[in-house]
Design a protein around this motif. Structure first.
Motif, mmCIF file in Angstrom:
data_model
loop_
_atom_site.group_PDB
_atom_site.id
_atom_site.type_symbol
_atom_site.label_atom_id
_atom_site.label_comp_id
_atom_site.label_asym_id
_atom_site.label_seq_id
_atom_site.Cartn_x
_atom_site.Cartn_y
_atom_site.Cartn_z
ATOM 1 N N SER A 185 -8.607 -18.303 91.006
ATOM 2 C CA SER A 185 -9.656 -18.802 91.885
ATOM 3 C C SER A 185 -9.932 -20.276 91.620
ATOM 4 O O SER A 185 -10.438 -20.991 92.484
ATOM 5 C CB SER A 185 -10.932 -17.974 91.720
ATOM 6 O OG SER A 185 -11.310 -17.897 90.349
ATOM 7 N N ASP A 186 -9.608 -20.744 90.402
ATOM 8 C CA ASP A 186 -9.724 -22.156 90.047
ATOM 9 C C ASP A 186 -8.395 -22.571 89.440
ATOM 10 O O ASP A 186 -7.969 -22.010 88.429
ATOM 11 C CB ASP A 186 -10.868 -22.350 89.051
ATOM 12 C CG ASP A 186 -10.991 -23.789 88.561
ATOM 13 O OD1 ASP A 186 -10.226 -24.657 89.038
ATOM 14 O OD2 ASP A 186 -11.844 -24.032 87.695
ATOM 15 N N SER A 282 -8.218 -27.673 97.101
ATOM 16 C CA SER A 282 -8.544 -26.944 95.869
ATOM 17 C C SER A 282 -7.701 -25.684 95.739
ATOM 18 O O SER A 282 -7.966 -24.829 94.891
ATOM 19 C CB SER A 282 -10.030 -26.575 95.857
ATOM 20 O OG SER A 282 -10.340 -25.736 96.972
ATOM 21 N N SER A 284 -4.764 -22.940 94.956
ATOM 22 C CA SER A 284 -3.925 -22.657 93.796
ATOM 23 C C SER A 284 -2.508 -22.269 94.194
ATOM 24 O O SER A 284 -1.620 -22.254 93.344
ATOM 25 C CB SER A 284 -4.541 -21.546 92.938
ATOM 26 O OG SER A 284 -4.895 -20.427 93.728
#
Length: 346
Positions: A185-186, A282, A284
């Protein structure tokens, strides 16, 4: 029997491949009608038939309609996946174009990983194509990410083939695996940016020019890049550029294939610009990688979360197909053509 309308959503080969691999992994029989009905070339092609035959060997499936041009296919597995060894070339060659070797091998990887035994397969066909899965992207982006999910797939390029009329040659080893989910998610910090320029039958200066142009682009963007120029043995001549960025919890790449009259600098420019567009999000994973991760994530023992830079019709269609085979929770936040957050749990 699970019934699939092959013309819905993406309406192309991705729908067919997802249905076939989901059927093989779950041992549920399926029938798909209107195969590739959303494209200008309906019906099974040689690429599809190669995958059908390989999966049928692995799960000892009964098939009906497994011939080039057929618009309906029934696939009835009779056992869980077993390992495969040897060539996967068509048992009944047709006049159709050669298959894209990496499309077939990538679809097989999660199935063979669940066989409990070591597999070693090979396939002749396209290894570098326009807007298609290619060897460099598969080996350097897809396979490292699959390894993080527990799937050990190891491709080896013996001969490069540029385009569907070419006869390149790829081998792939697949280890028995326990598939695990992951939380992306990050994506975390940037680990590095890499590029491969593969040429065959062209002067060495072509790869050097492409490398120089990529290096200049990266320098202007204040990004470090590691570039490898590869002169491959080829079934025909061609040039291909692949660039990718690796993050702590994410990967994204871009590809471009050369054509007559198109300078290698133009290939370097287009791939670098596409990669920069991905890096400015952003996300991934890129849209191509999201396609490759979906089935492994569905079969994983633990949940998977990732952010994709663009939700494509092909990805959303694959999600719809998978839900017809498994009571899996796939939550997609976002609209087609926009970034999305994907959560998958069994």
């Amino acid at each position: 029997m699970v019934l699939i309308d092959g013309s819905r959503g993406e309406g192309g080969g991705g729908t067919l491949r997802t249905a076939l691999t989901a059927s093989a992994l779950t041992q549920q029989p399926m029938r798909i009608d209107s195969i590739r009905g959303g494209t200008n070339f309906p019906g099974l092609d040689s690429e599809d038939l190669t995958l059908v035959q390989a999966l049928a060997r692995s799960v000892s499936a009964e098939t009906a309609g497994a011939e080039v041009g057929s618009t309906t296919l029934s696939f009835l597995p009779t056992r869980s996946p077993s390992s495969l060894k040897g060539p996967l070339d068509l048992s009944e060659p047709s006049s159709s174009r050669n298959p894209n070797a990496l499309v077939v091998l990538s679809a097989l990887a999660p199935v063979l990983a669940r066989s409990g035994m070591y597999s070693q397969v090979s396939l002749q066909g396209e290894t570098y194509g326009h807007r298609a899965l290619t060897f460099d992207y598969f080996a350097n982006v897809v396979c490292p990410v699959l390894s993080k999910a527990g799937i050990g797939a190891f491709p080896d390029l013996e001969k490069a083939g540029f385009g569907r009329d070419a006869s390149g040659f790829v081998r792939m080893d697949v280890e028995p695996s326990v598939i695990q989910g992951f939380d992306w998610s990050d994506r975390g910090a940037l680990v590095g940016v890499r590029a491969i320029i593969t040429t065959a039958g062209l002067p060495a200066s072509v790869g050097l020019r492409g490398s120089t142009h990529l290096q200049n682009l990266a320098s202007n963007a204040r990004i470090g890049v590691e570039i490898e120029a590869v002169e491959a043995e080829g079934a025909n001549s061609g040039a291909f550029v692949t660039v990718w960025a690796e993050y702590e919890r994410g990967w994204g790449g871009a590809i471009a294939m050369g054509s007559r009259g198109l300078r290698v600098e133009a290939l370097a420019q287009s791939t670098f610009e596409e990669l920069m567009a991905f890096m400015q999000t952003s996300a991934s994973v890129d849209p191509y990688l999201a396609d490759q991760l979906l089935l492994p994530a569905v079969m994983a023992e633990s949940p998977t979360i990732f952010r994709v830079s663009e939700l494509t019709s092909r990805f959303l269609s694959s999600v719809s197909v998978i839900k017809q085979f498994l009571p899996v929770h796939v939550t997609v936040r976002g609209l087609e053509g926009q970034p999305g957050l994907v959560s998958i749990r069994r």
